[in-house]
Design an enzyme around this catalytic site. Structure first.
Site, mmCIF file in Angstrom:
data_model
loop_
_atom_site.group_PDB
_atom_site.id
_atom_site.type_symbol
_atom_site.label_atom_id
_atom_site.label_comp_id
_atom_site.label_asym_id
_atom_site.label_seq_id
_atom_site.Cartn_x
_atom_site.Cartn_y
_atom_site.Cartn_z
ATOM 1 N N LEU A 181 0.846 -1.194 0.000
ATOM 2 C CA LEU A 181 0.000 0.000 0.000
ATOM 3 C C LEU A 181 0.883 1.245 0.000
ATOM 4 O O LEU A 181 2.081 1.167 0.241
ATOM 5 C CB LEU A 181 -0.917 -0.029 1.231
ATOM 6 C CG LEU A 181 -1.900 -1.210 1.245
ATOM 7 C CD1 LEU A 181 -2.560 -1.353 2.609
ATOM 8 C CD2 LEU A 181 -2.957 -1.034 0.152
ATOM 9 N N CYS A 199 3.868 7.093 -4.326
ATOM 10 C CA CYS A 199 4.669 8.004 -3.497
ATOM 11 C C CYS A 199 5.921 7.340 -2.928
ATOM 12 O O CYS A 199 7.041 7.799 -3.159
ATOM 13 C CB CYS A 199 3.790 8.609 -2.404
ATOM 14 S SG CYS A 199 4.698 9.526 -1.185
ATOM 15 N N CYS A 247 7.156 10.731 -4.744
ATOM 16 C CA CYS A 247 7.533 11.726 -3.721
ATOM 17 C C CYS A 247 8.798 11.329 -2.955
ATOM 18 O O CYS A 247 9.668 12.172 -2.732
ATOM 19 C CB CYS A 247 6.438 11.933 -2.691
ATOM 20 S SG CYS A 247 4.763 11.754 -3.276
ATOM 21 N N HIS A 267 7.436 0.477 2.118
ATOM 22 C CA HIS A 267 6.312 -0.328 1.641
ATOM 23 C C HIS A 267 5.777 -1.210 2.761
ATOM 24 O O HIS A 267 4.568 -1.305 2.992
ATOM 25 C CB HIS A 267 6.765 -1.239 0.499
ATOM 26 C CG HIS A 267 7.222 -0.502 -0.729
ATOM 27 N ND1 HIS A 267 8.140 -1.029 -1.605
ATOM 28 C CD2 HIS A 267 6.901 0.709 -1.222
ATOM 29 C CE1 HIS A 267 8.337 -0.176 -2.600
ATOM 30 N NE2 HIS A 267 7.598 0.881 -2.383
ATOM 31 N N PHE A 318 12.689 33.443 16.459
ATOM 32 C CA PHE A 318 13.751 34.099 15.714
ATOM 33 C C PHE A 318 15.026 33.249 15.768
ATOM 34 O O PHE A 318 15.304 32.649 16.798
ATOM 35 C CB PHE A 318 13.998 35.456 16.368
ATOM 36 C CG PHE A 318 14.896 36.347 15.573
ATOM 37 C CD1 PHE A 318 14.441 36.956 14.430
ATOM 38 C CD2 PHE A 318 16.198 36.549 15.967
ATOM 39 C CE1 PHE A 318 15.266 37.776 13.689
ATOM 40 C CE2 PHE A 318 17.028 37.367 15.229
ATOM 41 C CZ PHE A 318 16.564 37.983 14.095
HETATM 42 P P1 FAD Z 1 -0.993 6.624 -6.713
HETATM 43 O O1 FAD Z 1 -0.136 6.984 -5.567
HETATM 44 O O2 FAD Z 1 -0.350 6.552 -8.048
HETATM 45 O O3 FAD Z 1 -1.650 5.231 -6.371
HETATM 46 C C1 FAD Z 1 -2.436 4.565 -7.310
HETATM 47 C C2 FAD Z 1 -2.412 3.092 -6.972
HETATM 48 O O4 FAD Z 1 -3.363 2.407 -7.781
HETATM 49 C C3 FAD Z 1 -1.056 2.447 -7.256
HETATM 50 O O5 FAD Z 1 -0.586 1.829 -6.085
HETATM 51 C C4 FAD Z 1 -1.372 1.429 -8.357
HETATM 52 O O6 FAD Z 1 -0.581 0.245 -8.269
HETATM 53 C C5 FAD Z 1 -2.840 1.133 -8.091
HETATM 54 N N1 FAD Z 1 -3.572 0.573 -9.247
HETATM 55 C C6 FAD Z 1 -3.570 1.014 -10.526
HETATM 56 N N2 FAD Z 1 -4.358 0.227 -11.288
HETATM 57 C C7 FAD Z 1 -4.881 -0.726 -10.468
HETATM 58 C C8 FAD Z 1 -5.764 -1.821 -10.658
HETATM 59 N N3 FAD Z 1 -6.288 -2.141 -11.850
HETATM 60 N N4 FAD Z 1 -6.085 -2.592 -9.594
HETATM 61 C C9 FAD Z 1 -5.568 -2.329 -8.383
HETATM 62 N N5 FAD Z 1 -4.703 -1.305 -8.157
HETATM 63 C C10 FAD Z 1 -4.378 -0.511 -9.180
HETATM 64 N N6 FAD Z 1 2.960 15.036 -4.220
HETATM 65 C C11 FAD Z 1 3.140 15.760 -3.098
HETATM 66 O O7 FAD Z 1 2.173 16.152 -2.463
HETATM 67 N N7 FAD Z 1 4.405 16.063 -2.658
HETATM 68 C C12 FAD Z 1 5.504 15.660 -3.323
HETATM 69 O O8 FAD Z 1 6.627 15.960 -2.912
HETATM 70 C C13 FAD Z 1 5.342 14.920 -4.515
HETATM 71 N N8 FAD Z 1 6.415 14.513 -5.215
HETATM 72 C C14 FAD Z 1 6.224 13.836 -6.382
HETATM 73 C C15 FAD Z 1 7.328 13.504 -7.145
HETATM 74 C C16 FAD Z 1 7.164 12.869 -8.348
HETATM 75 C C17 FAD Z 1 8.371 12.512 -9.174
HETATM 76 C C18 FAD Z 1 5.852 12.555 -8.811
HETATM 77 C C19 FAD Z 1 5.655 11.872 -10.136
HETATM 78 C C20 FAD Z 1 4.752 12.866 -8.058
HETATM 79 C C21 FAD Z 1 4.918 13.514 -6.835
HETATM 80 N N9 FAD Z 1 3.837 13.880 -6.061
HETATM 81 C C22 FAD Z 1 4.024 14.616 -4.925
HETATM 82 C C23 FAD Z 1 2.468 13.498 -6.450
HETATM 83 C C24 FAD Z 1 1.968 12.257 -5.670
HETATM 84 O O9 FAD Z 1 2.877 11.198 -5.812
HETATM 85 C C25 FAD Z 1 0.622 11.861 -6.202
HETATM 86 O O10 FAD Z 1 -0.230 12.983 -6.236
HETATM 87 C C26 FAD Z 1 -0.030 10.786 -5.359
HETATM 88 O O11 FAD Z 1 0.772 9.648 -5.276
HETATM 89 C C27 FAD Z 1 -1.385 10.423 -5.954
HETATM 90 O O12 FAD Z 1 -1.993 9.445 -5.200
HETATM 91 P P2 FAD Z 1 -3.072 8.470 -5.860
HETATM 92 O O13 FAD Z 1 -3.607 7.628 -4.734
HETATM 93 O O14 FAD Z 1 -4.008 9.235 -6.676
HETATM 94 O O15 FAD Z 1 -2.245 7.588 -6.889
HETATM 95 C C1 KPC Z 2 6.244 7.207 4.356
HETATM 96 C C2 KPC Z 2 5.424 8.255 3.801
HETATM 97 O O1 KPC Z 2 4.743 8.981 4.506
HETATM 98 C C3 KPC Z 2 5.438 8.461 2.363
HETATM 99 S S1 KPC Z 2 4.447 7.312 1.483
HETATM 100 C C4 KPC Z 2 2.810 7.787 1.903
HETATM 101 C C5 KPC Z 2 1.808 6.902 1.305
HETATM 102 S S2 KPC Z 2 0.288 7.127 2.034
HETATM 103 O O2 KPC Z 2 0.453 7.133 3.519
HETATM 104 O O3 KPC Z 2 -0.600 6.041 1.646
HETATM 105 O O4 KPC Z 2 -0.281 8.405 1.615
#
Ligand code: FAD
Ligand code: KPC
Length: 519
Positions: free
Chosen positions: A74, A78, A83, A133, A496
């Protein structure tokens, strides 16, 4: 399948279980304390921040959520490729940059011609990410009591039924949170060895990059480009649009100019409004050909290319199967309750489009959970604090000076340093984490601005370039929404030398009946 329901599992055991899942034909990991045959309140498809926080909130409200996640852990992208590596790289960038400017002075090592080892840093991240993870799985099971099935994709049968590994699960609602993936631009050469996205970088890098081209002007492009450059590899950024122009929460133009000037002064080549024509090479990348804004053709040698050309929502096969309405960029259209065009189907996070940030994914999940549980709740995603990294931490919230001037007749600006921030050789701003820049490289010690409506005395916006101020923007965002005034700010207690200086700046003018700039 491996059923883990009836036993508690340590973080260390999760590390081993997840590692085993990377082998071929590994089985789903199942944790269903609520029982397999029940009708869930919601099935969350995707266990990223959207799905995990939505499910946790629903559970906390007394509901029964089930998460189905295709990866063996899960937390989503990120901790896997987004992230967390980004922050590892940005930490390294800040350290390398400081070392470089110290140039062996004061007993610090001389890093002038030093090289940070990009490959080793990527490998360090990949070697350590499993613990993150594992923690997500452990916390979700042992502390949050969530039902979940990992290491298997979900298949939607209808808006109440999901198939997982041949079994069917039913729920009152479905919440889609399947994230987004890098867009691969339509340019010859993207399949050459040496062309990476942020996803493939951490999975596939197997050599030390030496000459780097970053294509695109996304946050990822700027952040990763700054890291590679701080590590000592020459970097060229080629972007179709002006970089660091964000919508709707824009970065103030003075701050933007300062940040770009600082990137250039560190030696980064930045081409804005330029067009990449081809990535060149036989099997491996050798160069990138592009056309500048002025129309001149250029070829820049490269052994590594990073594509930072934006993200595309992962909407299929769900959108077709359920008949979801999509927007112009392929995102799922939702209302402020996170409801899609199909009854009982919700969507959250990156798959609903911009801004693609953690807070929106997590709060989207919570919003869906609340509405499914019968509480009408609306999420406003228009105003939010934002940030990015170069070798600096750049944070902003509220209106820019230009936006404020369009809307208010009497705009007051407080800023440090005064005047043009790139022209000063003054040790201002002076704050934690920029003390060495302030004394040895004063022009590089940062920039900050506060924009005020001089009539109502309300603060309209803040921006900050430096270090250590990002956290305060979470609270400044809240204060702005409460209508904080310059006088309220001036009556707060500063610690400060704090990095933001906003309380001190406001206090210098708070007693003034007719406000004037401090600029
Ligand atoms: P995700 O985290 O992408 O999760 C989606 C999940 O769905 C994945 O685990 C995937 O395996 C699963 N999934 C897909 N298809 C299926 C399926 N058919 N069945 C079951 N599971 C499936 N945001 C910040 O706020 N701060 C940061 O510093 C930041 N840094 C970033 C740096 C980079 C390089 C990038 C690319 C993004 C960054 N972000 C940051 C953005 C952040 O990572 C995303 O906004 C966030 O992870 C989105 O969460 P989500 O749950 O929508 O998608
Ligand atoms: C360890 C950490 O906070 C970065 S990964 C966060 C994934 S989640 O808690 O599901 O938003």
């Amino acid at each position: 399948m491996m059923d883990l329901t009836s036993r508690s599992t340590t973080v260390e055991e999760w590390c081993e279980l997840i590692d085993r899942c990377y082998e071929r034909d590994s089985e789903p990991l199942v944790n269903l304390p609520s029982g397999k045959d029940r009708v869930y309140d919601a099935i969350f498809i995707g266990g990223g921040p959207g799905g995990r926080f939505g499910a946790a909130y629903m559970q906390a409200m007394g509901g029964t959520p089930l998460i189905v996640e295709r990866w063996p852990f899960l937390g989503g992208s990120c901790p896997h490729n987004a992230c967390v590596p980004h922050h590892v790289f940005s930490d390294c960038a800040a350290e390398f940059d400081l070392l470089r400017w110290l140039r062996g002075r004061l007993g610090f090592p001389d890093f002038t011609n030093g090289r940070g080892r990009i490959l080793d840093i990527v490998r360090m991240f990949v070697g350590g990410r499993g613990m993150g993870h594992a923690f997500m799985n452990w916390q979700s099971k042992e502390q949050l009591g969530l039902d979940y099935i990992l290491n298997v994709p979900a298949r939607v049968i209808d808006s109440h039924t999901v198939e997982v590994d041949g079994s069917r699960f039913r729920a009152r609602a479905i919440v889609l949170g399947t994230g987004a993936r890098s867009i691969i631009p339509d340019v010859p050469g993207t399949k050459l060895h040496g062309v990476f996205t942020h996803e493939t970088l951490v999975e596939e890098l197997d050599y030390e990059p030496n000459r780097i081209v970053v294509i695109g002007g996304s946050k990822t492009a700027v952040e990763y480009g700054s890291f590679f450059h701080a590590a000592g590899a020459p970097v060229t950024i080629i972007a179709r649009s002006p970089i660091l122009r964000f919508e709707p929460v824009a970065l103030d133009e003075d701050a933007r100019t300062y940040v770009i000037d600082m990137m250039r002064s560190r030696g980064m080549a930045i081409y804005e409004e330029a067009t990449v024509e081809a990535i060149l090479g036989r099997e491996r990348v050798e160069a990138v050909r592009f056309r500048t804004a002025q129309g001149a053709e250029q070829v820049v040698p490269a052994d590594f290319v990073l594509l930072g050309t934006g993200m595309q929502p992962n909407v299929e096969p769900f959108a077709s199967k359920l008949g979801l309405s999509l927007g112009a960029r392929g995102e799922v259209i939702v209302d402020s309750r996170m409801m899609t065009s199909v009854p009982d189907v919700f969507a959250v996070g990156d798959m609903i489009g911009h801004p693609m940030e953690m807070w929106k994914a997590r709060k989207g999940g919570m919003t869906a959970a609340r509405n499914i549980m019968g509480e009408e709740f609306h999420l406003d995603i228009r105003n939010y604090p934002d940030f990015l990294h170069t070798t600096y931490e750049v944070s902003w919230v509220g209106l820019t000076e230009a936006q404020a001037r369009e809307r208010y007749p009497n705009v007051i600006v407080l800023k440090m340093p005064p005047g043009n921030p790139t022209q000063w050789d003054l040790l201002i701003p002076l704050a934690d984490r920029v003390m060495l820049y302030a004394f040895l490289e004063p022009r590089r010690s940062g920039f900050q601005k506060c924009v005020i409506d001089g009539d109502s005395r309300r603060v309209l916006g803040f921006c900050h370039v430096g270090y250590g101020c990002k956290d305060s923007f979470q609270y400044l965002d809240y204060l702005l929404k409460q209508g904080v005034t310059i006088d309220d700010m001036g009556s707060m207690n500063e610690l400060f030398l704090n990095p933001g200086h906003f309380i001190q700046l406001c206090r210098l003018r708070a007693g003034m009946k007719k406000l004037t700039d401090l600029a």
